[in-house]
Design a protein around this motif. Sequence first.
Motif, PDB file in Angstrom:
ATOM      1  N   ALA A  23       0.802  -1.122   0.248  1.00 21.53           N
ATOM      2  CA  ALA A  23      -0.111   0.190   0.115  1.00 21.53           C
ATOM      3  C   ALA A  23       0.886   1.341  -0.104  1.00 21.53           C
ATOM      4  N   GLY A  24       2.024   1.089   0.614  1.00 19.41           N
ATOM      5  CA  GLY A  24       2.773   2.376   0.581  1.00 19.41           C
ATOM      6  C   GLY A  24       3.315   2.633  -0.701  1.00 19.41           C
ATOM      7  N   GLN A  25       3.624   1.615  -1.667  1.00 16.77           N
ATOM      8  CA  GLN A  25       4.314   1.942  -2.879  1.00 16.77           C
ATOM      9  C   GLN A  25       2.866   2.758  -3.747  1.00 16.77           C
ATOM     10  N   LEU A  26       1.735   2.192  -3.659  1.00 20.23           N
ATOM     11  CA  LEU A  26       0.672   2.726  -4.137  1.00 20.23           C
ATOM     12  C   LEU A  26       0.476   4.184  -3.769  1.00 20.23           C
ATOM     13  N   SER A  27       0.598   4.437  -2.683  1.00 18.61           N
ATOM     14  CA  SER A  27       0.751   5.760  -1.852  1.00 18.61           C
ATOM     15  C   SER A  27       1.696   6.654  -2.511  1.00 18.61           C
ATOM     16  N   ARG A  28       2.910   6.172  -2.709  1.00 18.89           N
ATOM     17  CA  ARG A  28       4.054   7.206  -3.015  1.00 18.89           C
ATOM     18  C   ARG A  28       3.583   7.318  -4.720  1.00 18.89           C
ATOM     19  N   MET A  29       3.002   6.411  -5.438  1.00 16.34           N
ATOM     20  CA  MET A  29       2.581   6.662  -6.766  1.00 16.34           C
ATOM     21  C   MET A  29       1.558   7.654  -6.834  1.00 16.34           C
ATOM     22  N   ARG A  30       0.715   7.642  -5.881  1.00 17.40           N
ATOM     23  CA  ARG A  30      -0.459   8.361  -6.089  1.00 17.40           C
ATOM     24  C   ARG A  30       0.113  10.194  -5.779  1.00 17.40           C
ATOM     25  N   SER A  31       1.112  10.353  -4.760  1.00 14.33           N
ATOM     26  CA  SER A  31       1.947  11.447  -4.783  1.00 14.33           C
ATOM     27  C   SER A  31       3.146  11.670  -5.784  1.00 14.33           C
ATOM     28  N   ASN A  32       3.151  10.893  -6.614  1.00 12.38           N
ATOM     29  CA  ASN A  32       4.206  10.967  -7.885  1.00 12.38           C
ATOM     30  C   ASN A  32       5.676  11.134  -6.964  1.00 12.38           C
ATOM     31  N   SER A  33       5.883  10.199  -5.903  1.00 12.56           N
ATOM     32  CA  SER A  33       7.190  10.139  -5.371  1.00 12.56           C
ATOM     33  C   SER A  33       7.895   9.077  -5.930  1.00 12.56           C
ATOM     34  N   ASN A  34       9.197   8.816  -5.346  1.00 12.64           N
ATOM     35  CA  ASN A  34      10.130   7.708  -6.011  1.00 12.64           C
ATOM     36  C   ASN A  34       9.385   6.406  -5.588  1.00 12.64           C
ATOM     37  N   ILE A  35       9.645   5.594  -6.661  1.00 13.11           N
ATOM     38  CA  ILE A  35       9.258   3.982  -6.374  1.00 13.11           C
ATOM     39  C   ILE A  35      10.601   3.232  -7.014  1.00 13.11           C
ATOM     40  N   SER A  36      10.741   1.998  -6.629  1.00 12.20           N
ATOM     41  CA  SER A  36      11.944   1.133  -7.184  1.00 12.20           C
ATOM     42  C   SER A  36      11.635   0.684  -8.554  1.00 12.20           C
ATOM     43  N   THR A  37      12.682   0.420  -9.115  1.00  2.99           N
ATOM     44  CA  THR A  37      12.734  -0.282 -10.327  1.00  2.99           C
ATOM     45  C   THR A  37      12.187  -1.473 -10.338  1.00  2.99           C
ATOM     46  N   HIS A  38      12.330  -2.227  -9.036  1.00  2.00           N
ATOM     47  CA  HIS A  38      11.886  -3.591  -8.766  1.00  2.00           C
ATOM     48  C   HIS A  38      10.306  -3.489  -8.811  1.00  2.00           C
ATOM     49  N   THR A  39       9.647  -2.576  -8.253  1.00  2.00           N
ATOM     50  CA  THR A  39       8.194  -2.236  -8.430  1.00  2.00           C
ATOM     51  C   THR A  39       7.881  -1.941  -9.668  1.00  2.00           C
ATOM     52  N   ILE A  40       8.319  -1.228 -10.405  1.00  2.00           N
ATOM     53  CA  ILE A  40       7.946  -0.802 -11.718  1.00  2.00           C
ATOM     54  C   ILE A  40       7.816  -2.247 -12.576  1.00  2.00           C
ATOM     55  N   ASN A  41       9.051  -2.914 -12.457  1.00  2.00           N
ATOM     56  CA  ASN A  41       9.304  -4.127 -13.308  1.00  2.00           C
ATOM     57  C   ASN A  41       8.080  -5.149 -12.790  1.00  2.00           C
ATOM     58  N   ALA A  42       7.576  -5.236 -11.622  1.00  2.00           N
ATOM     59  CA  ALA A  42       6.550  -5.953 -10.970  1.00  2.00           C
ATOM     60  C   ALA A  42       5.082  -5.609 -11.580  1.00  2.00           C
ATOM     61  N   LEU A  43       4.941  -4.227 -11.629  1.00  2.00           N
ATOM     62  CA  LEU A  43       3.767  -3.815 -12.164  1.00  2.00           C
ATOM     63  C   LEU A  43       3.664  -3.988 -13.617  1.00  2.00           C
ATOM     64  N   CYS A  44       4.562  -4.169 -14.456  1.00  2.00           N
ATOM     65  CA  CYS A  44       4.818  -4.557 -15.669  1.00  2.00           C
ATOM     66  C   CYS A  44       4.208  -5.882 -15.992  1.00  2.00           C
ATOM     67  N   GLU A  45       4.854  -6.655 -15.245  1.00  2.00           N
ATOM     68  CA  GLU A  45       4.464  -7.977 -15.312  1.00  2.00           C
ATOM     69  C   GLU A  45       3.051  -8.212 -14.810  1.00  2.00           C
ATOM     70  N   ILE A  46       2.757  -7.786 -13.717  1.00  2.00           N
ATOM     71  CA  ILE A  46       1.203  -8.097 -13.471  1.00  2.00           C
ATOM     72  C   ILE A  46       0.022  -7.397 -14.509  1.00  2.00           C
ATOM     73  N   LEU A  47       0.711  -6.352 -14.956  1.00  2.00           N
ATOM     74  CA  LEU A  47      -0.457  -5.455 -15.919  1.00  2.00           C
ATOM     75  C   LEU A  47      -0.069  -5.932 -17.435  1.00  2.00           C
ATOM     76  N   ASP A  48       0.793  -6.814 -17.475  1.00  2.00           N
ATOM     77  CA  ASP A  48       1.116  -7.170 -19.076  1.00  2.00           C
ATOM     78  C   ASP A  48       1.257  -6.020 -19.848  1.00  2.00           C
ATOM     79  N   CYS A  49       2.240  -4.912 -19.525  1.00  2.00           N
ATOM     80  CA  CYS A  49       2.401  -3.641 -20.084  1.00  2.00           C
ATOM     81  C   CYS A  49       3.920  -3.061 -20.194  1.00  2.00           C
ATOM     82  N   GLN A  50       3.867  -2.199 -20.811  1.00  2.00           N
ATOM     83  CA  GLN A  50       5.481  -1.443 -21.086  1.00  2.00           C
ATOM     84  C   GLN A  50       5.616  -0.546 -19.817  1.00  2.00           C
TER      85      GLN A  50
END
Length: 87
Positions: free
Chosen positions: A49-76
């Motif tokens: 939930a903390g990662q999603l909160s950081r995304m809502r405020s356009n704060s830093n997230i890790s490349t690990h999270t970006i990679n996981a989201l791309c896999e989950i959402l099957d997107c670029q």
Amino acid sequence: MANFIIARLWVSCKYKERTCMISYEPFWNTLKLKNISQYQLIHKYNISAGQLSRMRSNSNISTHTINALCEILDCQVQDILTYKKQA
């Protein structure tokens, strides 16, 4: 070298008198298109939930999270974030 400034609403960097920003606006659109809720991301896919909160405020997230989201959402990556150059 860039001086990094973390703003409340934007992750910004000042380099050669220009300000640039990373926005996660495409992520929220992709979630809707893929019909996946934040609840599912947290409870089914173990995105914090903390990662999603950081995304809502356009704060830093890790490349690990970006990679996981791309896999989950099957997107670029561009379906998760965008770079916006500010004058």
